[in-house]
Design a protein around this motif. Sequence first.
Motif, PDB file in Angstrom:
ATOM      1  N   GLN A  35      30.529   1.079 -14.302  1.00 17.43           N
ATOM      2  CA  GLN A  35      29.523   1.928 -14.933  1.00 17.43           C
ATOM      3  C   GLN A  35      30.039   3.367 -15.020  1.00 17.43           C
ATOM      4  O   GLN A  35      30.635   3.881 -14.073  1.00 17.43           O
ATOM      5  N   GLU A  63      31.207  12.660 -19.262  1.00 23.27           N
ATOM      6  CA  GLU A  63      30.965  11.269 -18.860  1.00 23.27           C
ATOM      7  C   GLU A  63      32.288  10.630 -18.465  1.00 23.27           C
ATOM      8  O   GLU A  63      33.222  10.565 -19.263  1.00 23.27           O
ATOM      9  N   LEU A  66      21.818  11.438  -8.579  1.00 21.46           N
ATOM     10  CA  LEU A  66      22.277  10.065  -8.749  1.00 21.46           C
ATOM     11  C   LEU A  66      21.247   9.085  -8.183  1.00 21.46           C
ATOM     12  O   LEU A  66      20.672   9.323  -7.119  1.00 21.46           O
ATOM     13  N   ARG A 108      27.754   7.111  -5.157  1.00 24.93           N
ATOM     14  CA  ARG A 108      28.935   6.722  -5.940  1.00 24.93           C
ATOM     15  C   ARG A 108      30.167   7.368  -5.327  1.00 24.93           C
ATOM     16  O   ARG A 108      30.074   8.324  -4.542  1.00 24.93           O
ATOM     17  N   ALA A 156      27.624  15.800  -9.357  1.00 19.66           N
ATOM     18  CA  ALA A 156      26.671  14.936 -10.050  1.00 19.66           C
ATOM     19  C   ALA A 156      25.261  15.425  -9.742  1.00 19.66           C
ATOM     20  O   ALA A 156      25.027  16.088  -8.729  1.00 19.66           O
ATOM     21  N   ILE A 195      29.851   7.530 -15.103  1.00 18.36           N
ATOM     22  CA  ILE A 195      29.111   8.497 -14.296  1.00 18.36           C
ATOM     23  C   ILE A 195      29.228   9.858 -14.955  1.00 18.36           C
ATOM     24  O   ILE A 195      30.299  10.242 -15.444  1.00 18.36           O
ATOM     25  N   ASN A 211      37.225   6.893 -11.802  1.00 20.26           N
ATOM     26  CA  ASN A 211      35.949   6.235 -11.538  1.00 20.26           C
ATOM     27  C   ASN A 211      36.242   4.763 -11.232  1.00 20.26           C
ATOM     28  O   ASN A 211      36.626   4.005 -12.126  1.00 20.26           O
TER      29      ASN A 211
END
Length: 314
Positions: free
Chosen positions: A231, A260, A299, A303, A296, A233, A227
């Motif tokens: 932040q 996470e 969102l 990302r 995901a 994700i 990542n």
Amino acid sequence: MGTVANLRQPLLVIFAIVCAILMFFGGADLVHMRSFKRAWDLGHIAAFAVWSLLLLRGWRRLATMGVVTQVVVVVLLTTGVGGAVEIAQGAVGRYPGWADVEHDILGSLLAIFFLFPSRLQLHLGWRRMVQVAILGWLLLALAPVARALVDEWDMTRAFPVLADFEAPFELERWSGNAHLSIDHSIAVSGRASLCIDLNTTRYSGASLNYFPGDWRGWQWIAFSVYNPDPQPIRLVCKINDHQHDISGCRYADRFNRTFEMHSGWNRIRIPLEAVATAPQGRRMDLSRISEFNLFAVELPQSRQIFLDWLALES
């Protein structure tokens, strides 16, 4: 020679009938290897080559026309029949592949310029030029099968590593509504990883569709996700078997778990016993795993993540 010709005609008719049946019955399904699926699609070339040859032999007026006229008539008929076949396949629940019409035309041209005597009307130089062009087209049609065979060999050699993105055609194992690309700037192992550009659709991610599906004898499925953002994700890992695919793809009939991913590299290890016991009312068949999916959900903004070193471990 006459006896041989007399024998060939019934064989061609039988082959043509078999091809017509196979257009709507049989074929590749979800568990077949990619090379088989792609080779099956090339059956359109053989089918339309035989059908065009029988048409030229049976339609005497067309057989006596010039080769250019034959090409125009046969290609127009091939396009019409090929399009109708794709529409009919869609009506019976098979996915229509309009690229198949290109293969239909290729098969018809092979019949005219390699199998039917009217090709001799062309000057030798022109005939050879056309034949070389058609053979080049045929090689292009065969290239996806060759790439699949090479990658399947790489998959077999690399197992129990399912994906490390070092093989030349590895990206073709993956699909998804996110943009997927091979990245050579970030990797947890080797020189490359899979860059997944996640979007804001409801589900955005990557799905591994082609891999050795017999996971018996292994204890873990593990993978690494990078990542690049500060932040975290949240990503969902979904794993299912062939029984799930053919029985409605119910949510409760597969493995789903949310992880996470914090900034930097994240190494995830999932016990295969947890995968096997995930479906309600049955045990997942670890000998026929058909899909690994990482995605995901809704969102708020696009990302980017990087996936690397997906492997079975003991």
